[in-house]
Design an enzyme around this catalytic site. Structure first.
Site, PDB file in Angstrom:
ATOM      1  N   LYS A 174       0.841  -1.196   0.000  1.00  0.00           N
ATOM      2  CA  LYS A 174       0.000   0.000   0.000  1.00  0.00           C
ATOM      3  C   LYS A 174       0.878   1.248   0.000  1.00  0.00           C
ATOM      4  O   LYS A 174       1.878   1.322   0.731  1.00  0.00           O
ATOM      5  CB  LYS A 174      -0.902  -0.020   1.242  1.00  0.00           C
ATOM      6  CG  LYS A 174      -1.875   1.147   1.333  1.00  0.00           C
ATOM      7  CD  LYS A 174      -2.734   1.028   2.585  1.00  0.00           C
ATOM      8  CE  LYS A 174      -3.711   2.181   2.705  1.00  0.00           C
ATOM      9  NZ  LYS A 174      -4.562   2.086   3.915  1.00  0.00           N
ATOM     10  N   SER A 249      -9.417   2.381   2.391  1.00  0.00           N
ATOM     11  CA  SER A 249      -8.187   2.986   1.883  1.00  0.00           C
ATOM     12  C   SER A 249      -7.227   1.961   1.303  1.00  0.00           C
ATOM     13  O   SER A 249      -6.363   2.301   0.503  1.00  0.00           O
ATOM     14  CB  SER A 249      -7.502   3.799   2.982  1.00  0.00           C
ATOM     15  OG  SER A 249      -7.070   2.984   4.033  1.00  0.00           O
ATOM     16  N   SER A 273      -9.637  -1.184   7.138  1.00  0.00           N
ATOM     17  CA  SER A 273      -9.080  -1.126   5.788  1.00  0.00           C
ATOM     18  C   SER A 273      -8.116  -2.250   5.456  1.00  0.00           C
ATOM     19  O   SER A 273      -7.453  -2.194   4.441  1.00  0.00           O
ATOM     20  CB  SER A 273      -8.421   0.230   5.523  1.00  0.00           C
ATOM     21  OG  SER A 273      -8.341   0.442   4.129  1.00  0.00           O
TER      22      SER A 273
END
Length: 690
Positions: A174, A249, A273
């Site tokens: 991420k 997210s 998330s």
């Protein structure tokens, strides 16, 4: 468990820490490769990259069916085929998105770990370059994914052994987490002097030392805000329905794993998330105990944040956790993990076929059809089927009944004493004050009365109520400004040094389907006081309440749906909160307990929201552009449907802090008994392989 805020303590050099870690991981890899070689003596099946697991990849390498280089190329072929934008952008990349049914791209990965010449030769555009500030990108100390794979192949050819427990595993990170060789901006289009941070995040360094290949940065909600849109990355989509959200997210991490663009991905959870994208993408998502995995090297290292793996199997999640878990001096919160980790790898707990002797509580607070809407009902039915499977596997299920509540008696009994002043301030009807705010009654006596007789306590006392509204679970004024400004101070970029720079030296999208990003940044920059006291008190109180329930009921774990709403349509009004229910059940996850999401089936019919000017507004104070978590502003709407839709659904297993072995055992047994993971049909095998 008392939680302390984490200063950044830099006692050791990065080189010495990683050197010792590498030695440990190489030794572990030697042991594991020996076992894998034994398995490889059997006649292997032809390797297929779709749905490949860590164990399957390593068996194929050991049997010499596959090299790490070949594996990276297989994933790059899928990325080229399926990582396109998936939306129309008639006004350019910062303008509104037009969503497309059955689009052939999900836009999950923003940055590819390829040198410029290789990237161009493979047909990937410049927007996916490793850096936007270093266009030459020729530093020999920054090998790209194919160069790393070649080194792994050379080492395997020389020794016949895997270099570590994640040898050859292809991972996306991420974009909230630092990678020294790839841009890190939390998907913002911000004007950094150097868009590469100086060091890896701690867990990224551990993954590399274990032999993992970092292939890409995954798209994330800009600034980890929650909405699946970013100025740099664009709009990201759900591979099971490209007109729907991939959730939260960590959307790109979840969807890239679902569509087999990588073996595994790393997400970050503040509310849900990790588990939310797993839930809506038919993945496994593991949010470990808050203090188990280092947060060092992430943009916005807050009290709730925690990194974790998103995978396609429970065993893969456990293998990742075995590498990244443990104490890190750069995140003092991980000191709580010392002496509380198992003495064997986490994947050793994923072999159980029976749950005989396990006691699992049902969080019915999240499953009462009478409290929610038609949109929730099929998901609740799927959760009930999952609970039946647990019984069939031998577990003793502690179920308070269709309209019962597992934790309410403990919440009512303990809230007055544990929350005391905060509790009194939230209930002025029972704790009156004068015009100056001074108590006009004996608050201690009132609290004693309520502790002796919980029926006297005012207000609502369910998990739904505790989780409804930021005031209940504890606000942290100034946290965003403190954490992000500290991150930029430590990163040392000469152009982006604080929130003010981030808010003013950047491009922003203008898209009515998603909340604006600049206003919350400017608002957060106004904070001048950091106050975590209420948040820490709330967390300690909630943990004690939940732990007493576990002790009283002799529970090993609890089960509940990750959420009771299917993936939402993009660009339509969000489902309004009803009795504390939003898109996902977030509250327990924000208290630091370990939780894992596992695929638990698919819907057949869904209801969706449409705008309806004649409907009453769900809020008396509409928020322009959405709230600080990235949720769109509430607007008048109504439910329509049902419509046929096969969309993923997941359930959570949650245990005491550091109870990862327990939830891995339960999740793995459930996974093997049901095998409900299905890849998205529109993103199947390619017609030809590289």
């Amino acid at each position: 468990m008392n939680i302390l805020h984490s200063p950044r303590i830099l006692f050791e050099s990065r080189r010495s820490r990683l050197g010792r870690l590498s030695a440990v991981l190489i030794a572990l890899g030697t042991v594991l490769s020996g076992g894998a070689r034994a398995a490889a003596d059997e006649t292997p099946a032809k390797f297929q990259v779709e749905e490949a697991t860590i164990a399957g990849i390593q068996q194929a390498i050991l049997s010499r069916q596959l090299t790490a280089t070949e594996l990276v190329k297989l994933y790059l072929a899928r990325i080229k085929a399926y990582n396109g934008p998936g939306v129309e952008m008639p006004q350019g990349p910062l303008g509104p998105s037009v969503f497309i049914a059955h689009a052939k791209g999900i836009n999950a990965l923003s940055t590819l770990n390829l040198r410029p010449a290789t990237r161009e030769a493979m047909g990937f555009d410049a927007h996916h370059a490793r850096s936007m500030t270093d266009l030459a990108d020729n530093d020999p100390n920054m090998p790209d994914a194919l160069e790393v794979a070649a080194k792994l192949d050379a080492e395997f050819a020389r020794t016949g052994r895997l270099v570590g427990p994640l040898h050859g595993v292809v991972i996306a990170i991420k974009d909230q987490f630092d990678t020294f060789d790839m841009r890190t901006t939390s998907d913002a289009d911000a004007a950094y002097a150097n868009d590469r941070p100086p060091h890896d995040a701690t867990f990224v360094a551990r993954l590399r030392a274990a032999g993992a290949i970092i292939l890409a940065k995954a798209n994330c909600a800009e600034d980890a805000s929650g909405a699946p849109r970013a100025a740099f990355g664009g709009t990201f989509l759900n591979p099971y329905d490209t007109e729907r959200s991939a959730s939260g997210s960590s959307s790109g991490s979840g969807s890239s794993v679902a569509a087999n663009l990588v073996t595994c991905a790393m997400g970050e959870e503040t509310t849900t998330s990790i588990r939310g994208p797993a839930h809506w993408n038919c993945d496994v998502g593991l949010a470990a105990t808050q203090e188990l995995v280092s947060r060092a090297g992430m943009m916005g290292m807050g009290l709730n944040t925690r990194p974790g793996p998103i995978t396609r199997t429970v065993d893969d999640a456990a293998r990742i956790l075995s590498v990244i878990a443990g104490y890190d001096r750069n995140d003092a919160m991980t000191a709580f993990a010392v002496g509380r980790m198992p003495d064997r790898p986490y994947q050793s707990f994923t072999q159980a076929k029976s749950l005989q002797g396990m006691r699992i509580g049902v969080v019915r607070e999240y499953m009462d059809k009478d409290l929610f809407s038609k949109a929730d009902e099929e998901s609740i039915d799927l959760a009930n089927r999952a609970i039946d499977v647990l019984r069939q596997l031998g577990a003793t299920v502690i179920d308070p009944g269709p309209h019962g509540e597992l934790f309410t008696p403990y919440i009512r009994a303990l809230s007055p004493s544990l929350l005391n002043l905060t509790f009194a301030q939230q209930h002025p009807e029972a704790f009156p004050v004068d015009a100056a705010g001074k108590p006009t009654s004996d608050q201690i006596t009132t609290l004693i009365d309520m502790t002796v007789d919980p029926k006297l306590a005012p207000g609502k006392f369910t998990l739904r109520d505790l989780g409804a509204g930021r005031g209940y679970y504890g606000q942290t004024p100034g946290e965003t400004r403190f954490e992000k400004n500290l991150y930029w101070r430590e990163r040392g970029d000469s152009a982006i040094t604080d929130l003010a720079d981030r808010a003013t030296k950047a491009k922003f999208y203008i898209d009515p389907a998603f909340p604006d990003r600049q206003p919350p940044l400017l608002a957060a920059d106004k904070a001048r006081v950091l106050d975590t006291t209420a948040r820490l008190q709330r967390r300690f109180a909630v943990q004690q309440i939940i732990l007493q329930a576990f002790a009283d009921l002799n529970l090993d774990a609890v089960v509940y749906p990750t959420g009771t709403l299917p993936p939402s349509k993009l660009g339509v009004p969000p489902e309004p909160m009803i009795n504390g229910r939003s898109a996902l059940w977030t509250f327990l996850g924000t208290q630091g307990f370990p939780a894992i999401t596992v695929p638990a089936g698919f819907t057949t019919m869904v209801y969706d929201r449409v705008a309806d000017p004649s409907a009453p507004s769900p809020s008396s104070e509409p928020r322009r552009g959405g709230d600080e978590e990235g949720r769109p502003a509430p607007v008048p709407s109504r439910l329509v449907g049902p419509f046929p839709a096969m969309l993923p659904f997941g359930i959570d297993f949650l245990a005491r802090p550091f109870g990862e072995p327990t939830i891995l055992k339960i999740a793995a047994a459930y996974e093997q008994a049901t095998k409900l993971r299905r890849p998205p049909p529109d993103f199947g095998p390619l017609a030809s392989q590289p």
